[in-house]
Design an enzyme around this catalytic site. Structure first.
Site, mmCIF file in Angstrom:
data_model
loop_
_atom_site.group_PDB
_atom_site.id
_atom_site.type_symbol
_atom_site.label_atom_id
_atom_site.label_comp_id
_atom_site.label_asym_id
_atom_site.label_seq_id
_atom_site.Cartn_x
_atom_site.Cartn_y
_atom_site.Cartn_z
ATOM 1 N N ASP A 162 42.767 39.830 44.796
ATOM 2 C CA ASP A 162 42.679 38.860 43.706
ATOM 3 C C ASP A 162 42.263 39.549 42.410
ATOM 4 O O ASP A 162 41.586 40.574 42.428
ATOM 5 C CB ASP A 162 41.667 37.759 44.047
ATOM 6 C CG ASP A 162 40.250 38.295 44.162
ATOM 7 O OD1 ASP A 162 39.543 38.332 43.134
ATOM 8 O OD2 ASP A 162 39.831 38.697 45.260
ATOM 9 N N SER A 163 42.707 38.993 41.305
ATOM 10 C CA SER A 163 42.346 39.463 39.963
ATOM 11 C C SER A 163 42.646 40.960 39.826
ATOM 12 O O SER A 163 43.785 41.381 40.041
ATOM 13 C CB SER A 163 40.875 39.143 39.692
ATOM 14 O OG SER A 163 40.582 39.264 38.321
ATOM 15 N N SER A 164 41.647 41.791 39.529
ATOM 16 C CA SER A 164 41.915 43.228 39.440
ATOM 17 C C SER A 164 42.340 43.791 40.789
ATOM 18 O O SER A 164 43.079 44.780 40.849
ATOM 19 C CB SER A 164 40.688 43.972 38.920
ATOM 20 O OG SER A 164 39.548 43.711 39.721
ATOM 21 N N GLY A 166 44.359 42.297 42.730
ATOM 22 C CA GLY A 166 45.797 42.073 42.772
ATOM 23 C C GLY A 166 46.554 43.168 42.053
ATOM 24 O O GLY A 166 47.615 43.619 42.513
#
Length: 322
Positions: A162-164, A166
């Site tokens: 998720d987020s970074s 990802g």
């Protein structure tokens, strides 16, 4: 979660020069403060799920946390009953977060995966996180750990984050070492949850977001430096570096990913959603799932809410189906 107190000294050394709240404050003296405190928790048996977890050090500065579901006990060493392997990379803008943090430990007990810890910036600028993550993926695919050797089906490997985390997944799936052997060794799907991608030129609804009074205030508060520029100071193209902007002009085509399919999850209350949609539209056989009315990584912040349970259920069903 406590906030930060900003103290300005008489000599100005304690002046905040870059405000990336709530993730990071950078002071003129070089002092760093991380206002968003997420306490770590130890591995062990989770009473709610029965999942067992343990930490395996990979280097003096990185480790993985392995999660083994109760179903593995009945799988034994029979190849037909082995379980898919999910390699998960946590978010936090490359500056906070850990595989041991309580929010990820809770989520990954429900998901049961290999959770990767990596060095964070600015103490360890990129590519440190990429290097640690690649080493962890190579370690997982080697089945060096008894749990992975006995219970993991390395023909069914999922890269998720998720987020970074990802964007780490994307970077790994485009890495020459991974693209060379990824499909042969069973990297079957890329799962990007609210991925952190950006670019110099706005796309779609970003145009309105970047013009909003709130966004202008955030940019003024954070100074001219973007968080990506802090964590990756060597990026020649800034936020159009292909690792941050996979759809930038000249970026490698997404068809070159080490897996044949990707699933991108976005949230309508998250300003990163337009980049996630653009990523899915740029690839072949990519799909995108939108969560209406919810913000960035909402499922970590409130895992008991029904929408969080639905998202987890969809991810689990996707993994089981492969």
């Amino acid at each position: 979660m406590p906030g930060a107190t900003v103290a300005v000294g008489s000599d100005g050394d304690d002046e905040v020069v870059h405000d990336f709240s709530p993730l990071l404050l950078v002071y003129r003296s070089g002092r760093l403060e991380r206002p968003l405190i997420v306490p770590p928790v130890p591995p062990g048996r989770d009473a709610a799920t029965g999942v067992e977890s343990k930490d395996v050090p990979l280097s003096p500065s990185s480790f993985v946390r392995l999660y083994l579901p109760p179903a593995a006990d009945s799988a034994g060493d029979k190849k037909a009953n082995k379980l898919p392997v999910v390699v998960y990379f946590h978010g936090g803008g490359f500056v906070i977060g850990s595989a041991a943090s309580c929010v990820y430990h809770r989520f990954l007990n429900d998901l049961a995966a290999v959770s990767v810890d990596y060095r964070v910036a600015p103490e360890h600028a990129l590519p440190a996180a990429y290097e640690d993550s690649l080493a962890a993926l190579e370690w997982a695919l080697s089945a060096a750990d008894p749990w992975l050797a006995a219970h993991g089906d390395l023909a069914r490997v999922f890269l998720a984050g998720d987020s970074s985390g990802g964007s780490i997944c994307h970077h790994l799936a485009m890495h020459p070492d991974v693209t060379r052997w990824g499909r042969l060794k069973g990297v079957v799907l890329l799962l990007l949850i609210h991925p952190w991608f950006w670019g110099k030129e706005p796309v779609s609804g970003e145009k309105e977001h970047r013009r909003s009074p709130r966004k202008r205030a955030e940019e003024a508060r954070g100074g001219r430096k973007l968080l990506w520029e802090l964590v990756c100071p060597g990026a020649a193209d800034g936020v159009d570096d292909p690792r941050m902007n996979p759809t930038a002009p000249g970026a490698p085509a997404l068809e070159g990913l080490a897996c044949e399919r990707a699933m991108v999850c976005v949230a309508e209350g998250n300003h990163l959603r337009w980049r996630g949609v653009a990523y899915a539209q740029d690839g072949q056989r990519w799909s995108c799932s939108s969560r209406r009315g919810f913000g960035h990584v909402f499922y970590l912040l409130d895992p008991e809410m029904e929408e969080a349970k639905r998202l987890l259920g969809r991810i689990a069903a996707l993994v089981r189906a492969k």
